[in-house]
Design an enzyme around this catalytic site. Structure first.
Site, PDB file in Angstrom:
ATOM      1  N   TYR A 270      56.310  66.771 -79.196  1.00 50.87           N
ATOM      2  CA  TYR A 270      54.871  66.659 -79.427  1.00 50.87           C
ATOM      3  C   TYR A 270      54.061  67.186 -78.243  1.00 50.87           C
ATOM      4  O   TYR A 270      52.920  67.582 -78.397  1.00 50.87           O
ATOM      5  CB  TYR A 270      54.489  65.215 -79.802  1.00 50.87           C
ATOM      6  CG  TYR A 270      54.711  64.981 -81.279  1.00 50.87           C
ATOM      7  CD1 TYR A 270      53.791  65.462 -82.217  1.00 50.87           C
ATOM      8  CD2 TYR A 270      55.850  64.363 -81.754  1.00 50.87           C
ATOM      9  CE1 TYR A 270      53.994  65.303 -83.573  1.00 50.87           C
ATOM     10  CE2 TYR A 270      56.061  64.204 -83.126  1.00 50.87           C
ATOM     11  CZ  TYR A 270      55.126  64.678 -84.026  1.00 50.87           C
ATOM     12  OH  TYR A 270      55.333  64.535 -85.376  1.00 50.87           O
ATOM     13  N   HIS A 424      55.383  57.937 -82.575  1.00 49.06           N
ATOM     14  CA  HIS A 424      56.534  58.828 -82.717  1.00 49.06           C
ATOM     15  C   HIS A 424      57.669  58.463 -81.757  1.00 49.06           C
ATOM     16  O   HIS A 424      58.658  59.189 -81.672  1.00 49.06           O
ATOM     17  CB  HIS A 424      56.113  60.284 -82.495  1.00 49.06           C
ATOM     18  CG  HIS A 424      55.263  60.823 -83.598  1.00 49.06           C
ATOM     19  ND1 HIS A 424      55.720  60.905 -84.896  1.00 49.06           N
ATOM     20  CD2 HIS A 424      53.993  61.302 -83.613  1.00 49.06           C
ATOM     21  CE1 HIS A 424      54.762  61.415 -85.656  1.00 49.06           C
ATOM     22  NE2 HIS A 424      53.703  61.655 -84.909  1.00 49.06           N
TER      23      HIS A 424
END
Lengths: 747, 747
Positions: A270, A424
Site C-alpha cells: 500500500y 489491511h
C-alpha cells in the site's frame, strides 16, 4: 491572507513573472499564501519541461522511444469515439473502467499536445472535458455507493476514484488550457472542475480532512485544481485541512502517515499506492511554490518515502507483508513516478539502477532527465541495506526490520515487529520471512485476493483474507492457544505495537530483537533474529530465538511456511496418508490439512526442503522431547478453491508457561537435474545449542566439517556500542565489544 | 578381412596418408574393413581441427571465451592431487563420482594439450592413465554390482558407466598420444585401454550385442578404441556385433532404436541421453572412414535423431512424456554435442538458433564452426513444426504427434499414440499435453524422481514412479474400471501399440487421430485432437473427441491434469472441505485426494483455471447429465512427501459400454495484478455440439460474441487429399476438400 491574489495568468505562456516583492524562499510553509506565477502547464510538468521535451524527441534515445510508444497508443485510442457513459457500475464494470480510461487518455493526450503542439490532442481533451462539464452537474450520488458509507462518488462508486479522476484531469486541463477559448475554459471549469473540487472538499469534509491515503488523493486533486484555477484558498485547505487548522490536510498526512524513516504503516504494497498523490502533489507544489520547500519538509520525508518503498523489495517484488498481492513490485506505475520525480530532485545515480529495472520512461521533465542519464549510462548499483525501518509517526511504534547479506547469493531476512497497519494489517506480530537466490524461502501468504477476477468475489478481497491470510497461524510467529494476536480485534491491534529492542549490522552479523506483551493477555513474546555468515567457510545461517513467557500454561504453536518440496526429516513422521482432517476449527486452523506429525527426541530436529531455485534449506531446531512438529498443507474448508496449496510445519509445545524456540535455517547445496548433478543435499549442521550467560546469549552451531559457529549477543535493550563483554565457553574465555559477534572454532 | 591393416601410424602427426588404392567412397558399409589413415587426434577432433582451434584462440569471440573458461576450470582442477580410488561406491558415491570427474578432466586436459601444446595437460592425462593401467588389471567385479545382473562393471557398478569412461578416455588418450613415449603408450594400452575394451566386448557379449542404448555406449567405446589402437577388428565388431553378423552392433542400433523419423521410443528425455554415443561414434567414424557415409546411413538417421530431439521440446524443455525429469531441456550436454556435430555436417543456420539458446561452445572443430557462425550472426530462427513423429523401427508403431501454432502466443499440443517405450514407458496411450505462452497448461507428471538426492531413495526412481507416475490415471487419457492400460503389464504393453489414423496440418487446423484396441480387453479407445485458430477473430481452441467402445459396461474416467489455480466452475461443486479421502486404493488412485465433486446437468460444463503465465484456461465439456466431475489433488498415501501437489479433474461416466467425451480447451484473457488489470477472465464459449454426419464429424463451438466455429473432419483412416466432402448444417450446405476444415459463422 491573500485570498484573492493571482497565482498566474492563464494563456500567459511566454511571460516570465517574477516573485512578488518581498517573497523569499525562506518563507516556506509558515507563509504559504504568497503571490507567485507560472505558465501553463505548471503542475508535474512545467513550461520549461515542455521546451526540453520538444527538443528531446528529435534525438534518438529512450525518451524519444517512450514518446513514440505513447503517441502510437494515444493515436490508436483517438480512433475510438468519445464515451462518457452515465455512471452505473462498480469497480471492474464498464462505466467504471471507461471513466478510468478517459482520464488516462486525457492526461496522455494533454502531454502529447504540449510536446507536439498538434491540436488534435488538445481537441480530444477539450471535447471530453466539455462532455464531463455537461454530465457532471446532472449526476446524483453513484448508484453503487456503499450504503451508509461517507465516501460516495458520483462518477465512481467511491470518492477515492473521483479524486484520482481529478488528479489526472486537472493535469490534462492544465496541459491544454493554452488551446482553449475563454468560453470553453469557463464551461469546463464551471461544469466539471469546480463542482468536482467542491464535491471532494467542502462536500466531503470527513474524507478530505482524513489523515489517510484517501484524504491524500482528495487534497492532491483539490490542491492542484487550486493552482490551475487560481484558487489559493483551495491550496490552503488542501495543505492544512478545510478549516486551515493543520489538523488535517496534506502536510498533516505527510507528518503522520509515514514514520520518520519513510515507512508507511500499511506496508510496502500500500505504500507504493499511497506514494502516487504524495509525489504528484509535492511536485506540483515545488513547481508552483518552490519557496515552500516541500521536498525538504520533515527532513525530506517525501524522498525518504520513495526510497523506503524501493528498500522494501527483493528481486524487484515488494515484501508481501499485510494485504499484498505478491506480484506487485518496483515496476508499478506509482513507483515509476516516484523514482522519476525523486531523480529529478536528487540526481542520485543509484535511482537510475531502479529506473533501468522499471524500464518505463515518463513523458515529463524528470522523465527526460532519467532517460538522458540512462542513455549516458550514468546508473550506479542501488544499495539495498540492512535497516530497521521504524514504524509510527514518531518512529516509536516498532519497526519493519530488513537484514541483508550478499556473501552467498543474495539473502534477505524480513522481521516484522511493526505496528498493525490499520485495516489491511495482519495479526502477525514478530513474524519473519527469508529470501535467498531470487526466491522466497520462508513465506508470507500475502492477501487472499484475485484482483479484478469477477468469479473470485468480484475481484475484491476474498473471505479467506479474513479467515486465513490475516490470521496469526498464516504467518511465521507464535500462536498461543490457537488464537490470533489481539484475538483478531483490529481496534486493540491498532492501539498496540511491539517494541524494537535492538538492531545491529556488521559484516558478519545482522541481528535484531523485539518484544510485545499485548498480543495475548499475560504473555510476553520476544524474538531475536540474526543473519550471519562465516568469513572462514562462507556458510550462512538465519538464527531464530523466540522466547514466550507467561504466568499460565498455554499451547504454543510456531509455524514455518516454506516454499518447496519436503526432502527429508531427521525424525520419524506419522503420515495421515489416506484420510486428512483440518487441524482446527477457527482462527485459520480450519484451513490447514494435517498431513503428518512427529515428536522428535530431545536434541536436534531437522527438516529439509528443496526450493525451485535449486537450493536445499534445512531448518534445525533445538528440541525438548515434548514438542511436536505438525506438517500442514493449506486448503481445508476452501470450497471455492480460493487458497493456494502452500506447505508448512508447526512446532507445537503444549502445557508450558515459558518456552524458548531456537532454530537455525541453513541454505545448502545445489540440485541441478538439467546438468545432472546434486551437491550437498544434506544439512551440514550436526549440533545446536543455546545458553544464557548473564546478559549474553550464546548460540552454537556445529557442522560436520568439525567447525563450530558461535553467535554471542547481548540481550538488553540499550547498551553502549563500546561496551566490552567477556564470557567463558568451553575452557576458554572470549570477549567482544558492542551488540554481537560471530566466533568460529575449528576442532 | 584385413585384420592387420594399419589404420594409421602413431606419432605420424604430420603425415597425410591417402586412401589405399582401390578404395572409393561408394564402398561404404558393404566393404568396411579398408585401409585408411589419420593423424592423432582423429576421433571427434581431427588434426585439422586442432590447427584451426590453435588459430581461433588468438581471436576474440565465443570460441576464445569458451577456451579460456575451460582452461581456467582445468587449471583449477589440476591443483588437486591425482585420485584414482579403489572402486567401492554406487552412483552418487565418492569413488563413482571421482572416476567420472577423472574421465571428464582427462578429456578436457587432452583437448587443452592439443590446443596449447602445453605439456602439463598431457602429463596429467598420462599420469592418470598410467595409474588406471596399474589399477585396472587388479580389479574384481564392482562390489556394488546388482546381484545376478549381467551388466556389472569394475570401475563402476554397471558396465554402462565403464563404457562412458572408455568413450571419454579413449578420446583423451588419442589427444595426448603424440606426447607419449612408446613405453608409456604400451603400458597404458596394455594395462587400461585393452582390458577395458575387452571387458566391455567379448567379456560382456550380452550388453555389447544388445540393441539398446547401453549397447551403443559399449560399441562406441570399443569401436573408437579400435581406431586409436589400430584394431580394425574392434571397429568391425562394434559396427556389426561381436560375430560381425549385423544382428547387433552400432549399425543395427541405428536401424532399430530410432524410427524412420528419428524418434527414440523411450521419448525425448532418454533420446537426448541416447544421442551422446551415437553422435560421438558417428563423428569418429566419419573422421576415420568417411567412405562409410555414416551420416547418410538410413536416410540420414543420425541427423534426423538430433533434429527430432530438438523438435520434441517447448520453451527449451523436452516434452516430459514417460520417465522424464522435467527440467531437462535442449541445453543438456548431449544435445550441445549433437547440435554442434550436426551443424558441422550440415551448416544449417537454423541449428545456430538452438546453439545460441544452448550458449555452450565446445572445444572441437565443429564447435569452432558454431562459434564463428554465431559471432558472425548467421543464425536463423529454428522452425518448430507440426508433425507426427512415427514410432517403431519401421515407423508403423504409432507416433508421437506434435501440433503447433503461433497465431496467439506459442501453442503446442502433444498427442501420444506412441508405443510403450520399454521400461521407462508410461501406461498412457493416447494421452495429451497442452502448452501456451511459455507454460505447460495440461500437464504430464514426468518421472517421480529427485536425481541424485540421497534422501529421496538414493536419487533413483521413487516407488511413486511405479505407483503414480507410470499409471494411466496420472495422465490425460481414459482409464477403464480404475485399471491402468495393459493392466500395468510391461511385456504386453511393449508388444502392442496404438495406430495412427491420420495427421493433418494446415493454417487453421492441425488435427490427428489414433486408436488402440489392446489397452483393455474388448475396449476400443479412439481419440481425435485438434488445434485450431480462427482467422477472423484470432481465437484458438484445442478440441478433444475421445470415443470409447466396448460390448460390456464399464466405468470410464478421463482425467485432465492442469497447472494453475481453479477460478470457477459453471456447475455446483460439493467440496470435501474438512475431511479428505483417497479416491481409490490402487493403480494411482490411492495417491489422489478427492477434494470436490459435481454432476453437471446435460449440456455444457466449464472449468476455468488461471495459470502463472497470467492467462485463463477454460475446458468446456459436453455433458450427458450422468457424468461426474471429480476434483483431485495429488499427495495421498505419500508418507515421505515424494509427490508434488498437482491438481486435476476427472470426468467419470459409469455403467456405459460406449461413450464419447467431447471437450474444448480455450485460452483466454489476461490477469495482470502488477499492472492492475484483468481482461476476459470468463470463457467466451457458450455452446458446444458434436454431430456425426456420415463419415464426417462436426464440432461446433458457439461464443458469446455470436460467432460459431465449426470444425468438420473426416474420420476414416485413409482418404485422398483431394476428396471433396459435402454436408448440411442448419439450413445450408457446406463442403471442403481433404481431411478437415474450420468454418466460421457470425450470427
Amino acid at each position: 491572507m491573500l485570498a484573492n491574489s493571482a497565482f498566474h495568468t492563464r494563456k500567459n505562456l511566454a511571460a516570465g513573472i517574477t516573485l512578488a516583492a518581498g517573497m523569499t524562499a525562506a518563507m516556506l510553509v509558515l507563509n504559504p499564501l504568497a503571490a507567485y506565477a507560472a505558465d501553463h502547464p505548471n503542475l508535474v510538468i512545467s513550461a520549461a519541461d515542455v521546451d526540453a521535451m520538444q527538443g528531446a524527441i528529435k534525438q534518438p534515445g529512450r525518451f524519444r522511444n517512450a514518446f513514440l510508444a505513447t503517441q502510437s497508443a494515444v493515436d490508436r485510442a483517438l480512433q475510438a469515439p468519445l464515451a462518457i457513459p452515465m455512471p452505473a457500475d462498480a469497480g471492474g464494470g464498464y462505466t467504471h473502467e471507461q471513466h478510468k480510461k478517459n482520464y488516462q487518455l486525457m492526461y496522455n493526450a494533454g502531454v502529447l499536445y504540449q510536446i507536439t503542439q498538434d491540436p488534435k490532442y488538445a481537441e480530444r481533451v477539450r471535447d471530453m472535458l466539455l462532455a464531463y462539464a455537461e454530465l457532471y452537474p446532472t449526476l446524483p450520488l453513484h448508484p453503487k455507493r456503499r450504503p451508509g458509507a461517507n465516501n460516495p462518488g458520483k462518477l465512481f462508486w467511491q470518492s477515492l476514484n473521483e479524486a484520482v479522476w481529478l488528479v489526472y484531469t486537472i493535469q490534462a486541463y492544465d496541459l491544454i488550457l493554452p488551446s482553449l477559448t475563454d468560453a470553453e475554459a469557463k464551461k469546463i471549469e464551471q461544469g466539471a472542475i469546480r463542482p468536482v473540487a467542491r464535491f471532494l472538499s467542502i462536500d466531503s469534509p470527513k474524507t478530505f480532512n482524513k489523515v489517510h491515503n484517501h484524504g491524500t488523493w482528495l487534497t492532491a486533486g483539490v490542491g492542484m485544481a487550486g493552482y490551475v484555477l487560481d484558487e489559493p484558498e483551495w491550496v490552503e485547505q488542501a495543505l492544512l485541512d478545510l478549516d486551515k487548522s493543520g489538523k488535517g490536510g496534506f502536510l498533516r498526512q505527510l507528518s503522520t502517515l509515514f514514520s520518520p524513516d519513510g515507512y508507511y504503516n500499511e506496508g510496502p504494497y500500500y505504500q507504493r499506492y499511497a506514494l502516487m498523490p504524495f509525489v504528484t502533489f509535492a511536485k506540483a507544489i515545488e513547481n508552483n511554490e518552490p519557496e515552500r520547500g516541500i521536498f525538504e519538509y520533515r527532513d525530506g520525508i517525501v524522498m525518504k518515502a520513495i526510497d523506503t518503498t524501493i528498500q522494501l523489495s527483493y528481486d524487484n517484488l515488494f515484501f508481501p507483508i499485510n494485504d499484498a498481492i505478491k506480484s506487485k513490485g518496483i515496476d508499478t506505475s506509482e513507483l515509476v513516478l516516484g523514482v522519476t520525480i525523486a531523480y529529478g530532485q536528487s540526481g542520485d545515480p543509484q535511482l537510475l539502477d531502479i529506473a533501468a529495472k522499471q524500464d518505463q520512461i515518463l513523458l515529463s521533465g524528470d522523465g527526460l532527465k532519467v532517460a538522458n542519464a540512462l542513455d549516458a549510462g550514468q546508473e550506479q548499483p542501488y544499495t539495498f541495506k540492512s535497516f530497521a525501518f521504524r514504524d509510527g509517526k514518531d518512529g516509536d511504534e516498532g519497526a519493519l526490520v530488513v537484514l541483508r547479506q550478499q556473501t552467498d547469493g543474495d539473502q534477505a531476512l524480513v522481521f516484522k515487529p511493526a505496528a498493525q497497519g490499520m485495516g489491511h494489517g495482519h495479526f502477525d506480530k514478530l513474524t519473519w520471512q527469508f529470501y535467498d537466490r531470487g526466491e522466497e524461502i520462508v513465506t508470507d501468504y500475502g492477501a487472499a485476493r484475485f484482483l479484478n477476477v469477477e468469479a473470485k468475489n468480484g475481484g475484491r478481497y476474498l473471505a479467506e483474507n479474513e479467515s486465513w491470510a490475516k490470521q496469526t497461524v498464516a504467518h511465521n510467529t507464535v500462536v498461543v492457544d490457537e488464537t490470533s494476536h489481539f484475538d483478531n480485534n483490529l481496534k486493540v491491534a491498532n492501539q498496540n505495537h511491539p517494541d524494537l529492542l535492538f538492531f545491529h549490522a556488521d559484516d558478519q552479523v545482522k541481528i535484531s530483537a523485539a518484544e510485545i506483551n499485548s498480543a495475548y493477555p499475560g504473555v510476553r513474546l520476544k524474538r531475536t533474529l540474526a543473519l550471519v555468515n562465516s568469513p572462514e567457510n562462507g556458510k550462512t545461517f538465519a538464527i531464530d530465538v523466540f522466547d514466550v513467557a507467561s504466568s499460565q500454561e498455554h499451547q504454543l504453536d510456531l509455524p514455518l511456511h516454506y516454499n518447496g518440496q519436503l526432502v527429508d526429516t531427521s525424525f520419524r513422521l506419522q503420515g495421515f496418508t489416506d484420510n486428512l482432517k483440518a487441524l482446527g476449527t477457527n482462527n485459520g486452523y480450519q484451513h490447514l490439512w494435517l498431513k503428518a506429525r512427529g515428536k522428535p527426541e530431545s536434541g536436534l530436529a531437522q527438516v529439509t526442503w528443496l526450493n525451485d531455485n535449486g537450493r536445499f534449506y534445512t531448518q534445525s531446531s533445538l528440541m525438548d522431547g515434548a514438542t511436536e512438529l505438525l506438517f500442514t498443507e493449506l486448503g481445508a474448508n476452501d470450497p471455492n478453491f480460493n487458497l493456494r496449496s502452500e506447505k508448512g510445519f508447526i512446532a507445537r509445545r503444549d502445557g508450558v508457561s515459558s518456552h524458548t524456540f531456537v532454530s537455525v535455517l541453513e541454505p545448502h547445496g545445489q540440485y541441478n537435474p538439467s546438468k545432472e548433478f546434486t551437491l550437498e543435499a544434506e544439512s551440514q549442521v550436526n549440533a545446536l545449542d543455546h545458553q544464557r550467560v548473564g546478559d549474553l546469549e550464546l548460540i552454537t552451531i556445529g557442522t560436520k566439517d568439525g567447525a563450530t559457529q558461535l553467535l554471542a549477543y547481548h540481550r538488553s535493550k540499550g547498551i553502549a556500542a563500546d561496551t566490552r563483554h567477556t564470557f567463558k565457553f568451553g575452557d576458554s574465555e572470549y570477549s567482544f565489544t558492542g551488540r554481537a559477534k560471530l566466533f568460529q572454532f575449528n576442532n
